[in-house]
Structure formats: structure tokens, C-alpha cells
Design a protein around this motif. Structure first.
Motif, mmCIF file in Angstrom:
data_model
loop_
_atom_site.group_PDB
_atom_site.id
_atom_site.type_symbol
_atom_site.label_atom_id
_atom_site.label_comp_id
_atom_site.label_asym_id
_atom_site.label_seq_id
_atom_site.Cartn_x
_atom_site.Cartn_y
_atom_site.Cartn_z
ATOM 1 N N GLN A 15 0.845 -1.183 0.085
ATOM 2 C CA GLN A 15 0.114 -0.074 0.059
ATOM 3 C C GLN A 15 0.921 1.230 -0.034
ATOM 4 O O GLN A 15 2.048 1.269 0.261
ATOM 5 C CB GLN A 15 -0.994 0.081 1.257
ATOM 6 N N SER A 16 0.417 2.361 -0.166
ATOM 7 C CA SER A 16 1.080 3.713 -0.318
ATOM 8 C C SER A 16 0.024 4.629 -0.012
ATOM 9 O O SER A 16 -1.349 4.399 0.087
ATOM 10 C CB SER A 16 1.842 3.860 -1.562
ATOM 11 N N LEU A 18 -0.860 7.058 -1.803
ATOM 12 C CA LEU A 18 -1.753 7.449 -3.241
ATOM 13 C C LEU A 18 -2.348 6.399 -3.697
ATOM 14 O O LEU A 18 -3.211 6.454 -4.566
ATOM 15 C CB LEU A 18 -0.479 7.914 -4.365
ATOM 16 N N ARG A 19 -2.011 4.978 -3.526
ATOM 17 C CA ARG A 19 -2.358 3.859 -4.103
ATOM 18 C C ARG A 19 -2.989 2.705 -2.993
ATOM 19 O O ARG A 19 -2.346 2.546 -2.086
ATOM 20 C CB ARG A 19 -1.642 3.409 -5.196
ATOM 21 N N ASP A 20 -4.190 2.379 -3.339
ATOM 22 C CA ASP A 20 -4.739 1.355 -2.256
ATOM 23 C C ASP A 20 -3.718 -0.065 -2.518
ATOM 24 O O ASP A 20 -3.806 -0.836 -1.593
ATOM 25 C CB ASP A 20 -6.156 1.125 -2.228
ATOM 26 N N LEU A 21 -3.328 -0.346 -3.677
ATOM 27 C CA LEU A 21 -2.614 -1.291 -4.180
ATOM 28 C C LEU A 21 -1.624 -1.029 -5.021
ATOM 29 O O LEU A 21 -1.836 -0.333 -6.161
ATOM 30 C CB LEU A 21 -3.635 -2.601 -4.686
ATOM 31 N N ILE A 238 -1.501 0.047 13.795
ATOM 32 C CA ILE A 238 -2.638 0.117 14.160
ATOM 33 C C ILE A 238 -3.854 -0.144 13.019
ATOM 34 O O ILE A 238 -3.962 0.559 12.290
ATOM 35 C CB ILE A 238 -3.029 1.648 14.686
ATOM 36 N N ARG A 239 -4.291 -1.273 13.324
ATOM 37 C CA ARG A 239 -5.317 -1.733 12.392
ATOM 38 C C ARG A 239 -6.575 -1.120 12.412
ATOM 39 O O ARG A 239 -6.814 -0.534 13.483
ATOM 40 C CB ARG A 239 -5.590 -3.257 12.548
ATOM 41 N N GLY A 240 -7.272 -0.833 11.317
ATOM 42 C CA GLY A 240 -8.654 -0.068 11.240
ATOM 43 C C GLY A 240 -8.336 1.402 10.755
ATOM 44 O O GLY A 240 -9.316 2.124 10.678
ATOM 45 N N PHE A 241 -7.161 1.869 10.805
ATOM 46 C CA PHE A 241 -6.896 3.054 10.180
ATOM 47 C C PHE A 241 -6.008 2.906 8.720
ATOM 48 O O PHE A 241 -5.074 1.849 8.912
ATOM 49 C CB PHE A 241 -5.753 3.932 11.255
ATOM 50 N N ARG A 242 -6.188 3.831 7.858
ATOM 51 C CA ARG A 242 -5.441 3.459 6.781
ATOM 52 C C ARG A 242 -3.878 3.839 6.773
ATOM 53 O O ARG A 242 -3.279 4.520 7.719
ATOM 54 C CB ARG A 242 -5.999 4.645 5.675
ATOM 55 N N GLU A 243 -2.975 3.312 6.047
ATOM 56 C CA GLU A 243 -1.639 3.228 6.124
ATOM 57 C C GLU A 243 -0.979 4.582 6.322
ATOM 58 O O GLU A 243 -1.307 5.786 5.413
ATOM 59 C CB GLU A 243 -0.982 2.916 4.984
#
Length: 252
Positions: A15-16, A18-21, A238-243
Motif C-alpha cells: 500500500q501507499s 496514493l494507491r490502495d494497491l 494500528i489496524r482499522g486506520f489507513r496506512e
């Protein structure tokens, strides 16, 4: 005995901001016994953004020469040159390219402690932009030529790096950017982490982790670049939050 010539192929997803994948692909060619016991490597790395606008995000090519005995000590020193050809930015309509040279060394103390140190010199070039706007675009997009000194310390006593049941992992790193090295940014950053694993019941493993860091600007810089600040968020923190979504995303 391993053969002197080898070819490597690596791939994976991540992940980044700018991009989800992002899909990464790496191709390498090397020779282990180059001029005696020295090593020579060639490698190309590609990153593809996947989604509605799938495209090539970055591609870089580098060559590395490794001297296994430095000043008569078993302390390998590597000299690396890297080039990223011109490619259109994924966020604005301009073309960016860069090159860098670096030297690094690594030293093991037993089979648990590893230390590294290095120096890196980087240059960035922009094209297809209106005259006189290069500095403004660099500031808005966080693009800069950075030169740094760095050192790391790692102690790993885990019994298994994939599924540890016992032991600990300690990491300390320090980076110094700019100053007498030049470049567009002056700041330094220190990070440290410690993790401990132990069996508390048959089939149950306790994992404790502490991580912290400090970064500050100096000299001609008024703030640490956004992409070099310390963040949390994502599967590894911390899971549940975006990278990298938890942290100082904007300057005051």
C-alpha cells in the motif's frame, strides 16, 4: 557451493498514500566471485499502481559493487549507483527523474547483533514545467534532493523470524539529512523499537511491542518533510486506520 552467477525474480503487493494497491516487481543479475571474492549486482525495480488508473509509478535501475574485506576486517562495504529514468508524476502533469550514489557497510557481532552505517547522495530533476516554478512544485509535492548519513543497530534473539515463540527484537536507527552534506532539507530523525515474545500457556504466545521516534528540522529548514515524519496506521501498527494516516499530516 553456490554458483558464481545468479538471477533473481521478486514480486509482491503493498500500500501507499496514493494507491490502495501497488504491485512491485524486481529483476536481478549478479556475480558472486567478481575479481576474487567480490560481488557485482545489477537490478531493476518496478512499481505498478492498480485500480481505476493502472499505471507504472516508478522504475529504477541500480548497480552495486561489494568489497567483502574493508581495511583488512570482515566488514563488507558496498558502493551503489542508482538511476530513475524520467516518468510522469502520478499527481501532477510534470516529469521527474533522479539519480543517487551511496556507500554502506554492515558488521555482525555474533549471530544476534547487526549494525549498519552509510552515506547517500541524491539528486532530483523536474521537466515539462513552467519556467520559475520548479521550487514551488518541489515544496508542494515534497520532492527534494536529499543527502544523508545513517546508522542502525539491531539485536534479534527470536527463535523464529516468522512465528516467534521466545526472544526479543530491538531496533535503533538514526538519520542525518542535509547540513554540511547539502541538499534541499536539513533535519534528523531517531527511531527505536523493542518487541518481546514468550509462551504464557501451551499454544498461547504473549507479544509486547514498544516503538517511538523523534524528528526535527534545523538550519535552513523550518519543518521535517511530510513523508519523513513519524506516522501510525496500517496493518503493521494500528489496524482499522489507513496506512500512515495517524500523525502530523499538515504543517501548523
Amino acid at each position: 557451493e553456490r554458483k558464481p552467477y545468479y538471477i533473481s525474480v521478486k514480486t509482491g503487493a503493498g500500500q501507499s498514500e496514493l494507491r490502495d494497491l501497488i504491485w512491485d516487481l524486481s529483476l536481478g543479475l549478479g556475480k558472486r566471485n567478481f575479481i576474487g571474492t567480490r560481488r557485482l549486482n545489477f537490478q531493476s525495480d518496478y512499481s505498478f499502481g492498480l485500480g481505476q488508473e493502472s499505471r507504472l509509478i516508478t522504475h529504477r535501475y541500480w548497480i552495486r559493487y561489494t568489497e567483502p574485506w574493508f581495511l583488512g576486517f570482515r566488514m563488507p562495504v558496498s558502493f551503489t549507483g542508482q538511476y530513475e529514468p524520467p516518468i510522469r508524476s502520478s499527481v501532477q502533469d510534470f516529469v521527474i527523474s533522479s539519480w543517487s550514489v551511496s556507500v554502506s557497510t554492515v558488521k555482525w557481532f555474533g549471530d544476534k547483533v547487526k549494525t549498519t552505517a552509510g552515506l547517500e547522495y541524491n539528486e532530483v530533476e523536474l521537466s515539462d514545467i513552467p519556467a520559475g516554478t520548479e521550487q514551488l512544485i518541489k515544496e508542494e509535492e515534497g520532492i527534494s534532493a536529499r543527502r544523508k548519513l545513517y546508522a542502525t543497530y539491531r539485536r534479534d534473539s527470536r527463535d523464529n523470524i516468522f512465528i516467534p515463540r521466545r526472544g526479543s527484537l530491538s531496533d535503533i536507527s538514526g538519520e542525518f539529512f542535509g547540513g554540511f552534506l547539502g541538499g534541499d532539507d536539513d533535519f534528523y530523525k531517531i527511531e527505536a523499537s523493542w518487541g518481546r515474545y514468550q509462551v504464557v500457556w501451551p499454544g498461547w504466545i504473549s507479544a509486547t511491542r514498544i516503538k517511538g521516534g523523534y524528528a526535527t528540522a534545523f538550519g535552513q529548514s523550518s519543518a521535517v518533510p511530510a513523508e519523513e515524519r513519524l506516522y501510525l496506521g496500517g496493518a503493521s501498527t494500528i489496524r482499522g486506520f489507513r496506512e500512515n494516516s495517524l500523525g502530523p499530516l499538515f504543517e501548523d
